[in-house]
Design a protein around this motif. Structure first.
Motif, PDB file in Angstrom:
ATOM      1  N   GLY A 151     -53.332  29.473  41.506  1.00  0.00           N
ATOM      2  CA  GLY A 151     -53.604  30.497  42.511  1.00  0.00           C
ATOM      3  C   GLY A 151     -52.481  30.644  43.526  1.00  0.00           C
ATOM      4  O   GLY A 151     -52.545  31.471  44.420  1.00  0.00           O
ATOM      5  N   GLY A 152     -51.430  29.824  43.382  1.00  0.00           N
ATOM      6  CA  GLY A 152     -50.297  29.897  44.301  1.00  0.00           C
ATOM      7  C   GLY A 152     -49.148  30.700  43.700  1.00  0.00           C
ATOM      8  O   GLY A 152     -49.225  31.162  42.553  1.00  0.00           O
ATOM      9  N   SER A 153     -48.087  30.857  44.484  1.00  0.00           N
ATOM     10  CA  SER A 153     -46.970  31.696  44.066  1.00  0.00           C
ATOM     11  C   SER A 153     -45.677  31.178  44.684  1.00  0.00           C
ATOM     12  O   SER A 153     -45.656  30.777  45.851  1.00  0.00           O
ATOM     13  N   TYR A 154     -44.607  31.151  43.906  1.00  0.00           N
ATOM     14  CA  TYR A 154     -43.294  30.805  44.462  1.00  0.00           C
ATOM     15  C   TYR A 154     -42.716  32.028  45.167  1.00  0.00           C
ATOM     16  O   TYR A 154     -42.920  33.161  44.717  1.00  0.00           O
ATOM     17  N   ILE A 155     -42.019  31.780  46.280  1.00  0.00           N
ATOM     18  CA  ILE A 155     -41.389  32.879  47.019  1.00  0.00           C
ATOM     19  C   ILE A 155     -39.917  32.555  47.241  1.00  0.00           C
ATOM     20  O   ILE A 155     -39.584  31.438  47.647  1.00  0.00           O
ATOM     21  N   VAL A 156     -39.061  33.533  46.986  1.00  0.00           N
ATOM     22  CA  VAL A 156     -37.647  33.388  47.336  1.00  0.00           C
ATOM     23  C   VAL A 156     -37.295  34.518  48.301  1.00  0.00           C
ATOM     24  O   VAL A 156     -37.652  35.682  48.059  1.00  0.00           O
ATOM     25  N   VAL A 157     -36.628  34.169  49.409  1.00  0.00           N
ATOM     26  CA  VAL A 157     -36.156  35.203  50.341  1.00  0.00           C
ATOM     27  C   VAL A 157     -34.641  35.113  50.513  1.00  0.00           C
ATOM     28  O   VAL A 157     -34.062  34.027  50.439  1.00  0.00           O
ATOM     29  N   GLN A 158     -34.039  36.266  50.718  1.00  0.00           N
ATOM     30  CA  GLN A 158     -32.615  36.354  51.060  1.00  0.00           C
ATOM     31  C   GLN A 158     -32.441  37.526  52.011  1.00  0.00           C
ATOM     32  O   GLN A 158     -32.897  38.635  51.712  1.00  0.00           O
ATOM     33  N   LYS A 159     -31.766  37.247  53.110  1.00  0.00           N
ATOM     34  CA  LYS A 159     -31.516  38.313  54.079  1.00  0.00           C
ATOM     35  C   LYS A 159     -30.103  38.851  53.845  1.00  0.00           C
ATOM     36  O   LYS A 159     -29.124  38.117  54.022  1.00  0.00           O
ATOM     37  N   TYR A 160     -30.033  40.095  53.398  1.00  0.00           N
ATOM     38  CA  TYR A 160     -28.734  40.699  53.067  1.00  0.00           C
ATOM     39  C   TYR A 160     -28.306  41.701  54.128  1.00  0.00           C
ATOM     40  O   TYR A 160     -29.138  42.465  54.630  1.00  0.00           O
ATOM     41  N   THR A 161     -27.011  41.738  54.443  1.00  0.00           N
ATOM     42  CA  THR A 161     -26.484  42.869  55.211  1.00  0.00           C
ATOM     43  C   THR A 161     -25.515  43.660  54.318  1.00  0.00           C
ATOM     44  O   THR A 161     -24.859  43.097  53.436  1.00  0.00           O
ATOM     45  N   HIS A 162     -25.478  44.964  54.557  1.00  0.00           N
ATOM     46  CA  HIS A 162     -24.712  45.870  53.703  1.00  0.00           C
ATOM     47  C   HIS A 162     -23.450  46.384  54.387  1.00  0.00           C
ATOM     48  O   HIS A 162     -23.438  46.592  55.601  1.00  0.00           O
ATOM     49  N   ASP A 163     -22.422  46.594  53.575  1.00  0.00           N
ATOM     50  CA  ASP A 163     -21.239  47.328  54.015  1.00  0.00           C
ATOM     51  C   ASP A 163     -21.527  48.810  53.725  1.00  0.00           C
ATOM     52  O   ASP A 163     -21.163  49.324  52.662  1.00  0.00           O
ATOM     53  N   LEU A 164     -22.177  49.451  54.683  1.00  0.00           N
ATOM     54  CA  LEU A 164     -22.617  50.821  54.446  1.00  0.00           C
ATOM     55  C   LEU A 164     -21.460  51.818  54.378  1.00  0.00           C
ATOM     56  O   LEU A 164     -21.472  52.721  53.538  1.00  0.00           O
ATOM     57  N   PRO A 165     -20.428  51.650  55.241  1.00  0.00           N
ATOM     58  CA  PRO A 165     -19.272  52.559  55.107  1.00  0.00           C
ATOM     59  C   PRO A 165     -18.626  52.440  53.716  1.00  0.00           C
ATOM     60  O   PRO A 165     -18.324  53.456  53.081  1.00  0.00           O
ATOM     61  N   GLY A 166     -18.460  51.220  53.236  1.00  0.00           N
ATOM     62  CA  GLY A 166     -17.869  51.016  51.905  1.00  0.00           C
ATOM     63  C   GLY A 166     -18.717  51.665  50.821  1.00  0.00           C
ATOM     64  O   GLY A 166     -18.200  52.355  49.932  1.00  0.00           O
ATOM     65  N   TRP A 167     -20.005  51.461  50.894  1.00  0.00           N
ATOM     66  CA  TRP A 167     -20.948  52.045  49.929  1.00  0.00           C
ATOM     67  C   TRP A 167     -20.864  53.564  49.965  1.00  0.00           C
ATOM     68  O   TRP A 167     -20.918  54.232  48.933  1.00  0.00           O
ATOM     69  N   GLY A 168     -20.707  54.096  51.176  1.00  0.00           N
ATOM     70  CA  GLY A 168     -20.639  55.543  51.365  1.00  0.00           C
ATOM     71  C   GLY A 168     -19.390  56.169  50.754  1.00  0.00           C
ATOM     72  O   GLY A 168     -19.359  57.372  50.508  1.00  0.00           O
ATOM     73  N   HIS A 169     -18.366  55.336  50.520  1.00  0.00           N
ATOM     74  CA  HIS A 169     -17.146  55.864  49.891  1.00  0.00           C
ATOM     75  C   HIS A 169     -17.302  56.057  48.389  1.00  0.00           C
ATOM     76  O   HIS A 169     -16.483  56.705  47.753  1.00  0.00           O
ATOM     77  N   LEU A 170     -18.347  55.458  47.794  1.00  0.00           N
ATOM     78  CA  LEU A 170     -18.578  55.660  46.366  1.00  0.00           C
ATOM     79  C   LEU A 170     -19.228  57.016  46.149  1.00  0.00           C
ATOM     80  O   LEU A 170     -19.938  57.521  47.006  1.00  0.00           O
ATOM     81  N   SER A 171     -19.001  57.583  44.974  1.00  0.00           N
ATOM     82  CA  SER A 171     -19.718  58.807  44.626  1.00  0.00           C
ATOM     83  C   SER A 171     -21.159  58.430  44.286  1.00  0.00           C
ATOM     84  O   SER A 171     -21.448  57.270  43.959  1.00  0.00           O
ATOM     85  N   THR A 172     -22.053  59.412  44.351  1.00  0.00           N
ATOM     86  CA  THR A 172     -23.453  59.153  43.997  1.00  0.00           C
ATOM     87  C   THR A 172     -23.542  58.615  42.581  1.00  0.00           C
ATOM     88  O   THR A 172     -24.314  57.690  42.293  1.00  0.00           O
ATOM     89  N   GLU A 173     -22.710  59.162  41.695  1.00  0.00           N
ATOM     90  CA  GLU A 173     -22.734  58.706  40.302  1.00  0.00           C
ATOM     91  C   GLU A 173     -22.338  57.230  40.173  1.00  0.00           C
ATOM     92  O   GLU A 173     -22.952  56.479  39.402  1.00  0.00           O
ATOM     93  N   GLN A 174     -21.337  56.811  40.935  1.00  0.00           N
ATOM     94  CA  GLN A 174     -20.928  55.397  40.907  1.00  0.00           C
ATOM     95  C   GLN A 174     -22.059  54.504  41.433  1.00  0.00           C
ATOM     96  O   GLN A 174     -22.337  53.441  40.874  1.00  0.00           O
TER      97      GLN A 174
END
Ligand code: HEM
Length: 319
Positions: free
Chosen positions: A181-204
């Motif tokens: 009745g229990g469950s394993y949990i894994v957490v990770q707190k991520y931060t994003h490079d949003l400007p870098g991501w924004g330089h990709l095309s939508t297709e990429q």
């Protein structure tokens, strides 16, 4: 009546299957060395259900739920009960370019509600009870971003199991009876490079994730070479059976301080499944071809917990 004693006591899981809400708080704490810390934590966890009732009744439509996970280091002192078979601390995963760091945490509180004030009030009452028995390692407040999108702009949570496949993929069953009745949990707190991501095309971007951005339609798996996030996180065992996990990721951040993040939280019946996902993301499959999402996302934390059943929690104080 005579054979009642032969019947098994029903095991009630925690609310691991609660829905994604508008707001969520992820609270990770460690026990302090005060003489009473463990006792205080134990009685707080045993009373968690009544603490939840204090706030949930105040707006029943607000979908309040809190699940608590217990870390490997504190398990024995806190419970004096057999350890869940797979429970151990988060193991760092080191790829050529990116590292899934391992960070401390004895308890995780995953607090959910449609209302931010309800999450806040529950956490306030919880912290009052815990007092100086704990110190806070991380507190992250997540919010719903449009149609369940992450801050990279993609709908997040689509492939989650639904209906009867939720307990089948999330809850430990007969394979480990004391952890049932229990469950394993894994957490990770991520931060994003949003400007870098924004330089990709939508297709990429779509190639990296493995789904289209606007319509959220699945793309075919790559036949060779670089695999998408979706493909790397599809896990089969040696019999070709696929194993799902349940993700309740939430965006968090603060534009004023240029912080843009995703709080990853995965629930699973089999810890090895999430560990395999992390290995495929960080080391890559084939090794060297890591998940490109990581070129724009950095994990600041990584911690593993076990969320025992509600029945287990309620009985913690009864010795
Ligand atoms: C799928 C985002 C980290 C496991 C997805 C999808 C998105 C996404 C947009 C596609 C839609 C969906 O099915 O939900 C993110 C972001 C992350 C992150 C922004 C943090 C930067 C992780 C991690 C894991 C993981 C750390 C596991 C350890 C999965 C799984 C799927 C998935 C299992 C579904 C794959 C399938 O289609 O079967 N993620 N994810 N994700 N992600 Fe992540």
């Amino acid at each position: 009546k005579a054979n009642m004693s032969n019947q098994r006591v029903p095991i009630e899981p925690q609310r691991v299957d609660a829905p994604l809400t508008q707001s969520a708080t992820f609270l990770v704490v460690t026990a302090t060395k005060k003489p009473d810390s463990i006792n205080t934590i134990r009685s707080t966890l045993a009373g968690l259900d009544s603490l939840a009732k204090n706030v949930s009744i105040r707006d029943l439509s607000a979908q309040f739920a809190c699940t608590v996970g217990i870390g490997s280091d504190i398990w024995d002192d806190l419970t004096s009960l057999p350890r869940p078979a797979e429970l151990h601390s988060f193991r760092e995963v080191k790829g050529e370019k990116h590292i899934a760091v391992s960070t401390p945490g004895d308890l995780l509180f995953h607090i959910r509600s449609e209302r931010r004030d309800i999450c806040f009030e529950f956490e306030r009452q919880l912290m009052n009870q815990l007092g100086d028995a704990v110190s806070v390692v991380d507190e992250t407040v997540g919010f719903r971003y449009f149609d369940v999108r992450d801050l990279l702009g993609f709908v997040d949570g689509t492939a989650n199991p639904v209906g009867p496949s939720v307990p089948a993929s999330v809850l430990v069953a007969g394979e480990d009876t004391s952890a049932e009745g229990g469950s394993y949990i894994v957490v990770q707190k991520y931060t994003h490079d949003l400007p870098g991501w924004g330089h990709l095309s939508t297709e990429q971007q779509e190639k990296i994730i493995g789904r289209t951005k606007i319509d959220n339609v699945e793309l075919d798996d790559a036949e060779s070479g670089q695999r998408s996030h979706k493909t790397l996180n599809t896990i089969e065992d040696e019999n070709g059976e696929e194993h799902d996990i349940l993700r309740d990721n939430m965006p968090f951040g603060s534009p004023g301080s240029a912080e843009f993040g995703t709080y990853f939280i995965g629930y699973t019946r089999r810890l090895w499944v999430i560990e395999k996902m992390l290995e495929r993301m960080f080391v890559g499959d084939p090794p060297g071809l890591h998940d490109r999402i990581l070129d724009f996302s950095k994990p600041l934390t990584g911690t593993t917990f076990f969320a025992p059943s509600a029945s287990f929690l309620a009985n913690l104080d009864s010795e």
